[in-house]
Design an enzyme around this catalytic site. Structure first.
Site, PDB file in Angstrom:
ATOM      1  N   VAL A 147      -5.987   1.789  27.605  1.00  0.00           N
ATOM      2  CA  VAL A 147      -7.159   1.170  27.685  1.00  0.00           C
ATOM      3  C   VAL A 147      -7.479   0.186  26.628  1.00  0.00           C
ATOM      4  O   VAL A 147      -8.065  -0.993  26.578  1.00  0.00           O
ATOM      5  CB  VAL A 147      -8.515   2.287  27.377  1.00  0.00           C
ATOM      6  CG1 VAL A 147      -9.808   1.712  27.232  1.00  0.00           C
ATOM      7  CG2 VAL A 147      -8.563   3.286  28.670  1.00  0.00           C
ATOM      8  N   CYS A 185      -4.052   7.563  28.333  1.00  0.00           N
ATOM      9  CA  CYS A 185      -5.150   6.729  28.707  1.00  0.00           C
ATOM     10  C   CYS A 185      -5.584   5.808  27.328  1.00  0.00           C
ATOM     11  O   CYS A 185      -6.021   4.627  27.562  1.00  0.00           O
ATOM     12  CB  CYS A 185      -6.309   7.655  29.000  1.00  0.00           C
ATOM     13  SG  CYS A 185      -5.967   8.391  30.463  1.00  0.00           S
TER      14      CYS A 185
END
Length: 512
Positions: free
Chosen positions: A157, A153
């Site tokens: 991101v 993640c």
């Protein structure tokens, strides 16, 4: 005071001792602020009702215990199926530690994977430096033949570009220019582990086969098992293709890596599809996937970029295995050997012996889309009636396929397919519409505890039982294993319900 090693207690016994029970009681009273026990009991009973079920199914912003994992988990499983390949997760150390632990607990084998160990500074300034240093260290210390990179993640991101990072790492001298470093962007906040498997498989094949296309085929057939956690299935696939005389390439073959022998000598990399063999897969006659939903992008890539025929055949149960073997026989021109005909007959005989105990039984099941479809094929053959079919990582195509399969059998017409639901939804279903048994992974033991529904452990992960992953669930041998696990769970439950002397044991039979 000296300790007596003879009196050391296992935790299962230790925490039942009076001093620990008193400690737990005080903790509840002093720190947890528990309501009165009668209120707890009242609410617990309410969660078993249809009223609560309606509220449970109305929730939108909360997921409770989803039956899926995140993309990088599937990506690194695909990676270790190739010769001397080291999975490299571009993200935090904590993420890759979780992935390694998850597989180690299931396979009872060490699972190697490294990370770029991104921390707060990388989250602000990007992870290029972590990538350059990480690839250099991984290459020098672990001496792989290929490093397969995926993301978590954090990297997704902030928008780290893996292709550019790998190119810059090679320019910086971290790894040789010609060293294979396939990659896949695998954001954990979309898709699931089967999406990650698919993305990484496509990335690896794209990298290894670049520039390898020839004018003629090499007379092989590619087989993609998909997100497969039963090593017995890979062994069964090899056996069946060998008996049919198929020149087979398995993409990716992680069987020996995840079920390695103890020879007394340490090896970091066991087995795997040789990189040169994988590179030649672009010139195969065709590609057969044993799973559809963990190979969708890969199959599309093979069909469009390689110009190769692709198909999906799930060799579960009698019909599925028949279709698989007939497809191989047609592709090779070789007859199905007598050995497999006899094997089929034995399994059909076993199913006939047991059908009276399973015919008409009501079942609930959950898992990945392809696993669930394979199980449904087998259950319907046995006359079992699926009632609740739950798939968290569902999609409309799967739901249409599952509903069509169920509608084609008189035993499947009362089933409901619950796409996108979680195991807390399943709990409500089991309380309001009870079934005779539940099929699921180890997390289903909490459903068994709460609802009393007998549990058949099939799927991934299996943490709390040993060696089930060494068996097959595909082929005729896999059908026999499924029959064994399901039927004997039903018979075990029958014994448990007739075990009280002079009360229920009039039916505590020796012969079933």
């Amino acid at each position: 005071m000296a300790q007596n090693v003879e009196k050391i207690k296992d935790h299962a016994e230790l925490f039942q001792q009076p001093e620990y029970q008193e400690l737990f009681k005080s903790k509840k009273e002093s720190f947890e602020g528990m309501p009165a026990s009668d209120e707890v009991a009242r609410v617990a009973e309410w969660t078993k009702t249809w009223e609560y079920r309606e509220k449970n199914f109305a929730r939108e912003a909360l997921t409770v215990n989803p039956a899926k994992a995140c993309q990088p988990l599937g990506a690194i499983l695909a990676a270790v199926g190739f010769e001397s390949t080291l999975p490299f997760v571009h993200g935090s150390q904590g993420c890759v530690a979780y992935f390694r632990t998850h597989f180690t607990r299931h396979f009872k084998e060490p699972f190697n994977a490294v990370s770029s160990s991104m921390t707060e500074d990388a989250a602000v300034f990007g992870g290029l430096k972590n990538m350059i240093d990480g690839l250099a260290n991984a290459y020098a210390l672990y001496k792989p033949k290929m490093i397969a990179v995926c993301t978590t993640c954090m990297a997704e991101v902030i928008g780290d570009d893996l292709g550019a990072f790998i190119t810059n790492s090679k320019k910086a001298g971290s790894i040789p220019e010609d060293f294979p470093v396939p990659y896949a962007h695998t954001p954990s906040f979309v898709g699931s582990h089967i999406t990650g498997y698919d993305n990484m498989m496509k990335g690896i094949l794209t990298n290894l086969t670049e520039g390898k296309k020839k004018e003629t085929t090499n007379s092989t057939i590619n087989f993609i098992p998909g997100f497969e956690t039963y090593m017995g299935n890979l062994r069964e696939l090899k056996r069946l293709t060998s008996l049919l005389g198929v020149n087979a390439t398995i993409l990716a073959d992680n069987e020996e890596y995840l079920d390695s022998p103890n020879t007394g000598e340490y090896e970091m990399y066991h087995g795997g599809t040789p990189l040169d063999v994988a590179a030649e897969s672009i010139n195969a006659e065709q590609t057969i996937a044993l799973q559809a939903y963990s190979t969708a992008k890969t199959r599309e890539y093979i069909a469009t970029e390689w110009g190769q025929k692709t198909s999906v055949i799930r060799p579960w149960g009698i019909k599925g295995t028949d279709q698989f073997l007939m497809a191989l026989s047609e592709a090779t021109g070789n007859p199905i050997p007598r050995e497999l005909e006899v094997e089929r007959g034995r399994v059909v005989d076993a199913m006939t012996d047991t059908q009276a105990w399973l015919h008409g039984k009501r079942a609930a099941l959950y898992g990945d889309p392809d696993l669930v479809l394979g199980l449904l094929q087998f259950l319907l053959e046995m006359g079992v009636e699926p009632v609740h079919v739950l798939v968290t990582n569902s999609n409309p195509t799967f739901e249409e396929e599952a509903k069509a399969l169920l509608a084609a059998s008189p035993y499947g017409r009362s089933a409901t397919v619950w796409g996108g639901k979680d195991l807390w939804h399943m709990r409500s279903l089991l309380f309001t519409e009870p079934v005779d048994f539940l099929i699921g992974n180890s997390y289903a033991k909490y459903l068994w505890r709460d609802t009393g529904t007998p549990l058949v452990r099939i799927g991934y992960p299996i943490f709390d039982r040993h060696h089930l992953h060494r068996y097959s669930t595909i082929g005729y041998s896999g059908a026999l294993n499924l029959l064994n696990w399901i039927a004997n769970t039903v018979l075990d439950e029958l014994d448990r319900n007739t075990i009280v002397p002079a009360k229920t044991d009039i039916s505590y039979d020796l012969i079933r």
